[in-house]
Design an enzyme around this catalytic site. Structure first.
Site, mmCIF file in Angstrom:
data_model
loop_
_atom_site.group_PDB
_atom_site.id
_atom_site.type_symbol
_atom_site.label_atom_id
_atom_site.label_comp_id
_atom_site.label_asym_id
_atom_site.label_seq_id
_atom_site.Cartn_x
_atom_site.Cartn_y
_atom_site.Cartn_z
ATOM 1 N N SER A 288 -24.168 80.409 -13.565
ATOM 2 C CA SER A 288 -24.190 79.355 -14.558
ATOM 3 C C SER A 288 -25.266 78.286 -14.335
ATOM 4 O O SER A 288 -25.600 77.570 -15.278
ATOM 5 C CB SER A 288 -22.823 78.681 -14.607
ATOM 6 N N LYS B 109 -27.814 69.831 -11.502
ATOM 7 C CA LYS B 109 -26.990 70.521 -12.511
ATOM 8 C C LYS B 109 -26.030 69.538 -13.163
ATOM 9 O O LYS B 109 -25.431 68.702 -12.471
ATOM 10 C CB LYS B 109 -26.216 71.656 -11.828
ATOM 11 N N SER C 272 -22.948 81.375 -9.052
ATOM 12 C CA SER C 272 -23.754 80.580 -9.982
ATOM 13 C C SER C 272 -25.001 79.922 -9.412
ATOM 14 O O SER C 272 -25.785 79.355 -10.169
ATOM 15 C CB SER C 272 -22.886 79.501 -10.614
HETATM 16 N N1 GLN Z 1 -20.400 83.912 -13.354
HETATM 17 C C1 GLN Z 1 -19.222 83.494 -12.666
HETATM 18 C C2 GLN Z 1 -18.215 82.965 -13.640
HETATM 19 O O1 GLN Z 1 -18.486 83.003 -14.786
HETATM 20 C C3 GLN Z 1 -19.562 82.481 -11.631
HETATM 21 C C4 GLN Z 1 -19.625 81.113 -12.156
HETATM 22 C C5 GLN Z 1 -19.912 80.117 -11.088
HETATM 23 O O2 GLN Z 1 -20.214 80.468 -9.951
HETATM 24 N N2 GLN Z 1 -19.776 78.861 -11.456
HETATM 25 O O3 GLN Z 1 -17.170 82.517 -13.287
#
Ligand code: GLN
Length: 482
Positions: A154, A79, A178
């Site tokens: 994400s 990532k 994420s």
């Molecule tokens: N969807 C969550 C957010 O927008 C989690 C994001 C993540 O785990 N990096 O914060």
């Protein structure tokens, strides 16, 4: 022989039997990326030289009859919020568009030391903020099961890359879901260990008290092996835990009969019927395996989303202060004075969601609001963690759906940030509590196109072995194809 569909043990077997070379394994992936990734768009950048150089090193080792390291010749996607020396690390943000990392994250270093080949950097929501990968500053990634839909986020690029056989395994980051949510949306396995299980050194900070690096794979075995490789104390991250790392792979086949499996009632209320049906079928599998199913309660679950979005935005507003046009990456070329330079750089460099979070976070930390929001959220976080600690007196693992909804269409939730935040309702709880969580495939939706669904399993702090054992038993019993 399709070298892109293999698991880690299968790659190892091909190499030791000399049926394929590590270079061939890597090239097969790079070739597939040139065609398939034009529609999936999982990668932001590729690193063919680095991957091939490592593969040739492995091949020379094989030719010399040397012992193979555990991840020899395994193509890995990383990532783009995780630093890779000499390669771009953009966090899918315009503000870091041309930033080249000066060092490797500990997780990357450990993977390469174990023989893995880094093939490229994957797309994500900008600075890991989002649940669909649509907040990328560059382009959205598509779900390989239906290109009109999101891969989750994400870490959507990492999930899509592994699901589309564009890498064998991948690294993602999980702050509030994420890794687990894109794993569910892409029909693969994704895991977040206990907070501190894996070093965060070289992970670009979003919300430091919640951030984790963790693996994606197509099998529980592959995920266990990657976790085992990257876990453990690192002197470069003072929050990494000095707790011995068990041999997760060796423990996978333990008998799960008698395992106490908790089903929290708060996660079932108002559940989408299709997801509810699937979870019930999954629970039946555990019952057939001889597990004891227990109904439990995690009473503060309802407050988790509000609590998470206060704490993560507060930490983000502080962590992102460093992108000022001086120290890193992009600087606006038009400005009148220093303050104007900061302002224009941040205005042009950050996307809408990142700005929204910086504003929210600055607000909840500001004097007059700190006690009402930030401090209160910290107290609620303790209550949520306590719910889990009490539940784990009665049960060994907890099962829940990973996501309240199946993969949604691109664009469907972009106009409604609150709707997007609600997609994280089942994943943020474990993040706040610091316990480990895994998402495994758990059948598909009934109507066409049939879309992947995921089941989440939690265990208590540092009980990753137990969690992986339950996930593996579920996989072996056919749970993935429910
Ligand atoms: N969807 C969550 C957010 O927008 C989690 C994001 C993540 O785990 N990096 O914060």
């Amino acid at each position: 022989m399709d070298l892109t569909a293999l698991t880690i043990p299968e790659i190892r077997e091909r190499l030791t039997e000399r049926e394929a070379s590590a270079e061939e394994v890597v090239r097969a992936h790079l070739d597939r990326i040139t065609t398939r990734d034009q529609e999936v768009r999982a990668y932001l950048s590729l690193s063919p030289e680095r991957a091939l150089e490592q593969a040739r090193k492995i091949d020379r080792k094989i030719a010399a009859g040397g012992a193979l390291p555990p991840l020899a010749g395994v193509p890995v996607a990383v990532k783009d919020v995780i630093l890779t020396r000499g390669l771009k690390t953009t966090c899918a943000s315009r503000i870091l568009e041309s930033y080249v990392a000066p060092y490797d994250a500990t997780a990357v270093q450990r993977l390469e030391a174990a023989g893995a080949c880094i093939v490229g950097k994957t797309n994500c929501d900008e600075f890991a903020m989002g649940s669909s990968t649509e907040n990328s500053g560059f382009f959205p990634t598509h779900n390989p099961h239906d290109l009109a839909r999101v891969p989750g986020g994400s870490s959507g690029g990492s999930g899509a890359a592994v699901a589309a056989n564009l890498a064998t395994v991948a690294l993602g980051s999980d702050t509030g879901g994420s890794i687990r949510q894109p794993a569910a949306f892409c029909g693969i396995v994704g895991m977040m260990g206990t907070y501190g299980r894996v070093s965060r050194y070289g992970l670009v900070a979003f919300a430091s008290s919640l951030d984790h690096i963790g693996p994606f794979g197509r099998t529980v075995g592959d995920v266990a092996l990657v976790l085992e490789t990257i876990a453990g104390r690192d002197s470069m991250d003072s929050t990494s835990a000095d707790v011995p790392v068990p041999d997760y792979v060796a423990g996978l086949d333990r008998d799960v009969s008698g395992l106490r499996v908790g089903v929290p009632k708060e996660y079932l209320a108002g559940l989408n019927p299709e997801i509810g049906d699937n979870l019930q079928k999954a629970i039946d599998i555990f019952a057939k395996l001889g597990c004891k199913i227990e109904n439990i309660s995690l009473p503060h679950t309802d407050y988790a989303i509000a609590c998470y979005y206060i704490i993560c935005t507060a930490e983000a507003s502080s962590n992102l202060a460093r992108y000022d046009g001086v120290r890193y990456g992009f600087r606006s070329s038009e400005y009148s004075d220093l303050r104007d330079m900061y302002r224009k750089t941040r205005d042009r460099g950050f996307g809408a969601e990142v700005k929204r979070r910086i504003m929210l976070g600055t607000h909840v930390l500001s004097s007059g609001y700190y006690d009402a929001y930030y401090l209160k959220a910290q107290k609620v976080r303790t209550l949520i963690a306590r719910d889990f600690i009490e539940a784990f007196d009665k049960v060994d693992v907890i099962v829940t759906p990973t996501s309240p909804i199946p993969p949604f269409k691109l664009g469907e939730k972009m106009d409604d940030p609150l709707e997007m935040y609600l997609a994280d309702i089942y994943t943020v709880t474990a993040s706040l509590a610091g316990i480990p969580g895994i998402s495994v495939p758990c059948g598909k939706t009934k109507s066409e196109p049939r879309l992947p669904l995921g089941m989440q399993i939690f265990a208590k702090h540092f009980d990753e072995a137990r969690l992986l054992e339950a996930a593996h038993a579920f996989e072996k019993a056919g749970g993935f194809e429910l």
